[in-house]
Write an enzyme that holds these catalytic residues in place. Structure first.
Site, PDB file in Angstrom:
ATOM      1  N   HIS A   1      55.267  42.833  44.972  1.00  0.00           N
ATOM      2  CA  HIS A   1      54.141  42.065  45.531  1.00  0.00           C
ATOM      3  C   HIS A   1      53.935  42.378  47.022  1.00  0.00           C
ATOM      4  O   HIS A   1      54.104  41.509  47.891  1.00  0.00           O
ATOM      5  CB  HIS A   1      54.340  40.559  45.323  1.00  0.00           C
ATOM      6  CG  HIS A   1      53.047  39.788  45.411  1.00  0.00           C
ATOM      7  ND1 HIS A   1      52.838  38.601  44.765  1.00  0.00           N
ATOM      8  CD2 HIS A   1      51.881  40.053  46.065  1.00  0.00           C
ATOM      9  CE1 HIS A   1      51.603  38.163  45.026  1.00  0.00           C
ATOM     10  NE2 HIS A   1      51.004  39.040  45.822  1.00  0.00           N
TER      11      HIS A   1
ATOM     12  N   GLY B   1      46.331  41.483  41.326  1.00  0.00           N
ATOM     13  CA  GLY B   1      45.784  40.128  41.508  1.00  0.00           C
ATOM     14  C   GLY B   1      46.872  39.082  41.373  1.00  0.00           C
ATOM     15  O   GLY B   1      47.528  38.719  42.352  1.00  0.00           O
ATOM     16  N   ARG B   2      47.075  38.605  40.138  1.00  0.00           N
ATOM     17  CA  ARG B   2      48.134  37.646  39.860  1.00  0.00           C
ATOM     18  C   ARG B   2      48.811  38.025  38.551  1.00  0.00           C
ATOM     19  O   ARG B   2      48.150  38.405  37.582  1.00  0.00           O
ATOM     20  CB  ARG B   2      47.567  36.222  39.728  1.00  0.00           C
ATOM     21  CG  ARG B   2      47.401  35.491  41.019  1.00  0.00           C
ATOM     22  CD  ARG B   2      48.741  35.147  41.687  1.00  0.00           C
ATOM     23  NE  ARG B   2      48.554  34.422  42.942  1.00  0.00           N
ATOM     24  CZ  ARG B   2      48.483  34.978  44.140  1.00  0.00           C
ATOM     25  NH1 ARG B   2      48.586  36.277  44.293  1.00  0.00           N
ATOM     26  NH2 ARG B   2      48.339  34.234  45.225  1.00  0.00           N
TER      27      ARG B   2
ATOM     28  N   GLY C   1      51.004  43.925  48.195  1.00  0.00           N
ATOM     29  CA  GLY C   1      49.577  44.250  48.401  1.00  0.00           C
ATOM     30  C   GLY C   1      49.095  44.075  49.830  1.00  0.00           C
ATOM     31  O   GLY C   1      48.470  44.963  50.397  1.00  0.00           O
TER      32      GLY C   1
ATOM     33  N   ARG D   1      35.769  39.874  46.371  1.00  0.00           N
ATOM     34  CA  ARG D   1      35.890  40.582  47.651  1.00  0.00           C
ATOM     35  C   ARG D   1      36.792  41.808  47.501  1.00  0.00           C
ATOM     36  O   ARG D   1      36.398  42.929  47.862  1.00  0.00           O
ATOM     37  CB  ARG D   1      36.473  39.633  48.717  1.00  0.00           C
ATOM     38  CG  ARG D   1      35.508  38.571  49.188  1.00  0.00           C
ATOM     39  CD  ARG D   1      36.223  37.518  50.005  1.00  0.00           C
ATOM     40  NE  ARG D   1      37.175  36.800  49.193  1.00  0.00           N
ATOM     41  CZ  ARG D   1      37.186  35.469  49.029  1.00  0.00           C
ATOM     42  NH1 ARG D   1      36.326  34.721  49.684  1.00  0.00           N
ATOM     43  NH2 ARG D   1      38.079  34.885  48.264  1.00  0.00           N
ATOM     44  N   ILE D   2      37.998  41.607  46.949  1.00  0.00           N
ATOM     45  CA  ILE D   2      38.921  42.744  46.820  1.00  0.00           C
ATOM     46  C   ILE D   2      38.421  43.693  45.725  1.00  0.00           C
ATOM     47  O   ILE D   2      38.453  44.914  45.890  1.00  0.00           O
ATOM     48  CB  ILE D   2      40.355  42.261  46.513  1.00  0.00           C
ATOM     49  CG1 ILE D   2      40.848  41.324  47.622  1.00  0.00           C
ATOM     50  CG2 ILE D   2      41.308  43.450  46.380  1.00  0.00           C
ATOM     51  CD1 ILE D   2      42.180  40.631  47.316  1.00  0.00           C
TER      52      ILE D   2
ATOM     53  N   GLU E   1      57.580  35.635  39.686  1.00  0.00           N
ATOM     54  CA  GLU E   1      58.127  36.325  40.863  1.00  0.00           C
ATOM     55  C   GLU E   1      59.166  35.465  41.570  1.00  0.00           C
ATOM     56  O   GLU E   1      59.006  34.246  41.632  1.00  0.00           O
ATOM     57  CB  GLU E   1      56.975  36.650  41.820  1.00  0.00           C
ATOM     58  CG  GLU E   1      55.987  37.617  41.202  1.00  0.00           C
ATOM     59  CD  GLU E   1      54.754  37.859  42.077  1.00  0.00           C
ATOM     60  OE1 GLU E   1      54.730  37.421  43.234  1.00  0.00           O
ATOM     61  OE2 GLU E   1      53.812  38.493  41.568  1.00  0.00           O
TER      62      GLU E   1
END
Ligand code: A2R
Length: 324
Positions: free
Chosen positions: A283, A235-236, A285, A158-159, A265
């Site tokens: 982070h 993303g990650r 986003g 999706r992203i 994180e």
């Protein structure tokens, strides 16, 4: 105040007042992170708690919590990534898990493009240059450019697709890597990430966390990306081998990186912070008021829908919901 006999839920971590207020109006809420003795709280509510609102990525929801809450039916998680939740184990135990997809797609894709431009055109460095009064002495040195680049997207979901659309609007070719070819997209598919990296100079990772993506962007991929290479990760953090990336940035195996996510994180390695030409974000986003409210509302709505007997609104694939 919730209605008499309102369902009881646990919140694993703090959420914004917009969400907490709604949860407390509908449910009896137990704040796990605030409990001086978490085990004691869990033991006290074990026979009554049927829902969990899971916030943030740092509190694991796994077999240990499921063991402690035998009446648990539903875990509503805040965020699209849910690698902090053992969804497979939830599925085995008949616990439904929901996340918050779609409502953050455009926000994260916007940020990805912002981070790409910030990295290529060195926007944070340029801003610092002006504030330090250096413009009065000389113009900022010329930067690299987006022009002529080809973008490889890791994780065209999706992203990833929303990123691809924006990259196309900037006039750059797009290719992608994932586990499966998607016949309905116009972009070239690479089953091999190393091959894609050697054919492009810009990688944007929007892949989820978890075992299957752990360190797939490694030293070999970075070497293939090459000395003009830019890596953007929204993303990650676990998708990238951070130590390999630090080395690749230090020895100029790649040109630069724009990172919104990290392996551990909120701890970011000092070696990464010392790399002046990388752009590092904490982070953020999806972190606008607008989008975080949409995500929070979906957490509330998933729990509300569940306890009204209508099932979850956005279950994760590991726990598909079938009406009994
Ligand atoms: O592999 P595929 O064809 O199922 O594509 C998915 C891809 N993906 C992977 N790509 C390479 N290697 C893997 N082991 C792997 N596992 C999954 O990532 C798919 O195209 C994409 C994920 O897309 P969605 O599930 O639609 O997620 P969305 O909403 O785009 O969010 C992506 C991630 C979240 O999981 C958070 O970590 C982050 O963005 O915010």
């Amino acid at each position: 105040m919730p209605a008499p006999n309102a369902p009881e839920i646990i919140m694993t971590g703090p959420m914004m007042a917009y969400v907490t207020d709604q949860l407390k109006a509908r449910f009896v809420v137990h704040e796990l992170w605030n409990a001086p003795d978490k085990a004691a709280l869990l033991a006290e509510v074990a026979g009554r708690v049927r829902g969990v609102a899971a916030g943030g990525g740092h509190n694991r929801v796994d077999g240990a919590l499921f063991d402690a809450l035998p009446k648990l039916e539903m875990v509503a998680s805040f965020g699209v990534g849910y690698d902090h939740i053992d969804a497979a184990e939830a599925g085995r135990r008949g616990v439904t898990v929901s996340n918050t997809p779609d409502v953050l797609t455009d926000e994260v894709a916007d940020l990805a493009l912002g981070l790409l431009i910030a990295t290529v055109r060195q926007l944070p460095q340029v801003d610092r240059y002006l504030r330090e009064g250096k413009w009065l002495k000389a113009a900022y040195p010329l930067t690299t450019s987006l022009r002529g680049r080809t973008v490889g997207i890791v994780g065209l979901g999706r992203i990833g697709k929303a990123v691809a659309k924006r990259v196309e609007a900037f006039g750059l070719p797009v290719v992608y890597h994932g586990r499966t070819r998607q016949d309905d997209v116009p972009y070239r598919f690479y089953p091999s990430l190393v091959e894609m990296a050697s054919d492009v100079d810009t990688l944007i990772s929007v892949a989820p966390g978890g075992a299957s993506t752990h360190h797939i962007i490694n030293a070999e991929v970075l070497k293939a990306l090459g000395p003009n290479g830019i890596l953007v990760n929204v993303g990650r953090g676990t998708v990238v081998d951070e130590q390999a990336l630090i080395k690749a940035l230090q020895d100029k195996t790649i040109l630069s990186a724009g990172l919104d996510v990290f392996e551990d994180e909120p701890r970011v390695p000092a070696e990464l912070i010392a790399i002046e030409h990388a752009v590092l974000l904490p982070h953020v986003g999806s972190a606008s008021v607008y989008t975080r409210q949409q995500m929070g509302q979906l957490v509330v709505d998933n729990l509300a829908s569940w306890f009204e007997g209508k099932g979850p609104l956005s279950p994760v694939p590991e726990t598909p919901w079938k009406k009994a």
